[in-house]
Design an enzyme around this catalytic site. Structure first.
Site, PDB file in Angstrom:
ATOM      1  CG  ASP A 197      28.197 -13.754   2.591  1.00 30.08           C
ATOM      2  OD1 ASP A 197      28.624 -13.783   3.759  1.00 30.08           O
ATOM      3  OD2 ASP A 197      28.230 -14.726   1.832  1.00 30.08           O
ATOM      4  CG  ASN A 236      25.144 -23.827  -4.680  1.00 29.08           C
ATOM      5  OD1 ASN A 236      26.141 -23.410  -4.082  1.00 29.08           O
ATOM      6  ND2 ASN A 236      24.021 -23.129  -4.758  1.00 29.08           N
TER       7      ASN A 236
HETATM    8  C1  F6R Z   1      29.565 -17.418   4.281  1.00 28.26           C
HETATM    9  C2  F6R Z   1      29.536 -17.630   2.850  1.00 28.26           C
HETATM   10  C3  F6R Z   1      29.172 -18.936   2.235  1.00 28.26           C
HETATM   11  C4  F6R Z   1      29.574 -20.155   3.037  1.00 28.26           C
HETATM   12  C5  F6R Z   1      29.045 -21.415   2.386  1.00 28.26           C
HETATM   13  C6  F6R Z   1      29.378 -22.655   3.189  1.00 28.26           C
HETATM   14  O1  F6R Z   1      29.933 -16.095   4.589  1.00 28.26           O
HETATM   15  O2  F6R Z   1      29.771 -16.713   2.148  1.00 28.26           O
HETATM   16  O3  F6R Z   1      29.752 -19.017   0.947  1.00 28.26           O
HETATM   17  O4  F6R Z   1      30.967 -20.204   3.148  1.00 28.26           O
HETATM   18  O5  F6R Z   1      27.660 -21.339   2.251  1.00 28.26           O
HETATM   19  O6  F6R Z   1      28.659 -22.620   4.369  1.00 28.26           O
HETATM   20  P1  F6R Z   1      28.910 -23.693   5.525  1.00 28.26           P
HETATM   21  O7  F6R Z   1      30.278 -23.432   6.022  1.00 28.26           O
HETATM   22  O8  F6R Z   1      27.862 -23.372   6.550  1.00 28.26           O
HETATM   23  O9  F6R Z   1      28.760 -25.020   4.906  1.00 28.26           O
END
Ligand code: F6R
Length: 261
Positions: free
Chosen positions: A72, A141
């Site tokens: 993303d 979430n």
């Molecule tokens: C990142 C992504 C998100 C993260 C998720 C967890 O490319 O697609 O799904 O993996 O928001 O983020 P962190 O690791 O910062 O808790």
């Protein structure tokens, strides 16, 4: 899909986030070593930082034949914005391994025609033969990629509106006073499920609820990560904090959980 068509992801629980991250780095490094022309799906965020650091430090495998597709990117951030995922990937991985820049792909959040860019990203993934190994984190979430709750399990790459909780969680990456973008371009859940193999890394107590919902709650769009139970080759790596809400006894009965080092 009937319950009988669902799968049980393998779950590996580690004593610390460091050990879980190293184990994931080992899986990726081993894959690149054994199949140098591997296509990886990559994630950003806090969770995979140590995975990338470990991969760089080990530095044994050449990335020359590897192709990478990131999950993303924010809509409206240029690739040199410090909070862009393009910048993150260059700083934390791409600038430190011998991957060819032309083989690293991140959705184009600056595209004039975002829908067209989304379709082009899907096409590029499929023209490249699909993703062999997809690395995922998980949102508090239950989101995977930026597929927020409510996303269809067969969704494809598209622009999505971020929930306030995701915006608040990611504010840490933005300069003081700058509001994170409200939308992002993300691979869909269907796109992710098209990968041949998936590794999800979850660390820290803040992820415990989401991990339990994904692995033991209902499989439906309320929890995007529950879609992973529709895939036959998923391994979830977590530390003890992220695993704290799992019903381990129930999982042991199914033989799908392994407490590791
Ligand atoms: C990142 C992504 C998100 C993260 C998720 C967890 O490319 O697609 O799904 O993996 O928001 O983020 P962190 O690791 O910062 O808790």
């Amino acid at each position: 899909m009937n319950a009988k068509d669902l799968h049980r992801p393998a779950i590996r629980i580690f004593r610390s986030a460091e050990l879980a991250s190293e184990a994931v780095a080992n899986v990726i490094a081993e894959r690149i070593r054994s199949v140098p022309a591997t296509t990886l799906g990559l994630a950003t965020g806090a969770t995979p930082r140590l995975v990338y650091k470990t991969l760089i430090e080990r530095g044994r495998a050449s990335w020359r034949g590897v192709r990478c597709f990131n999950l993303d990117e924010y809509v409206g951030l240029t690739p040199d914005h410090p909070a862009s995922f393009a910048c993150y990937m260059r700083d934390l991985l791409f600038n430190h391994v011998d991957v060819e820049p032309g083989r690293t792909h991140i959705p184009d959040g600056m595209a004039v025609d975002i829908d067209k860019a989304a379709k082009a990203y899907e096409q590029l993934i499929s023209d490249s033969g699909g993703i062999d190994l997809q690395l995922l984190g998980i949102g508090r979430n239950g989101h995977i990629g930026f597929n927020e709750p409510g996303s269809a399990h067969d969704s494809r790459t598209r622009e999505v509106r971020l929930t306030q909780s995701t915006i608040d969680a990611n504010r840490r990456d933005f300069p003081e006073g700058q509001e994170p973008p409200a939308t992002a371009l993300t691979m869909g859940i269907g796109t992710i499920l098209g990968s041949r193999e998936i590794v999800l890394l979850a660390t820290g107590a803040a992820k415990a609820e989401a991990v339990a919902a994904a692995l033991q709650g209902p499989v439906n769009p309320d929890c995007p990560a529950s879609a992973l139970r529709r895939h036959a080759a998923v391994t979830v790596f977590c530390d003890q904090a992220a695993a704290a809400r799992l019903d381990i006894e129930q999982l042991k009965g199914t033989g799908s959980v392994h407490a590791a080092a």
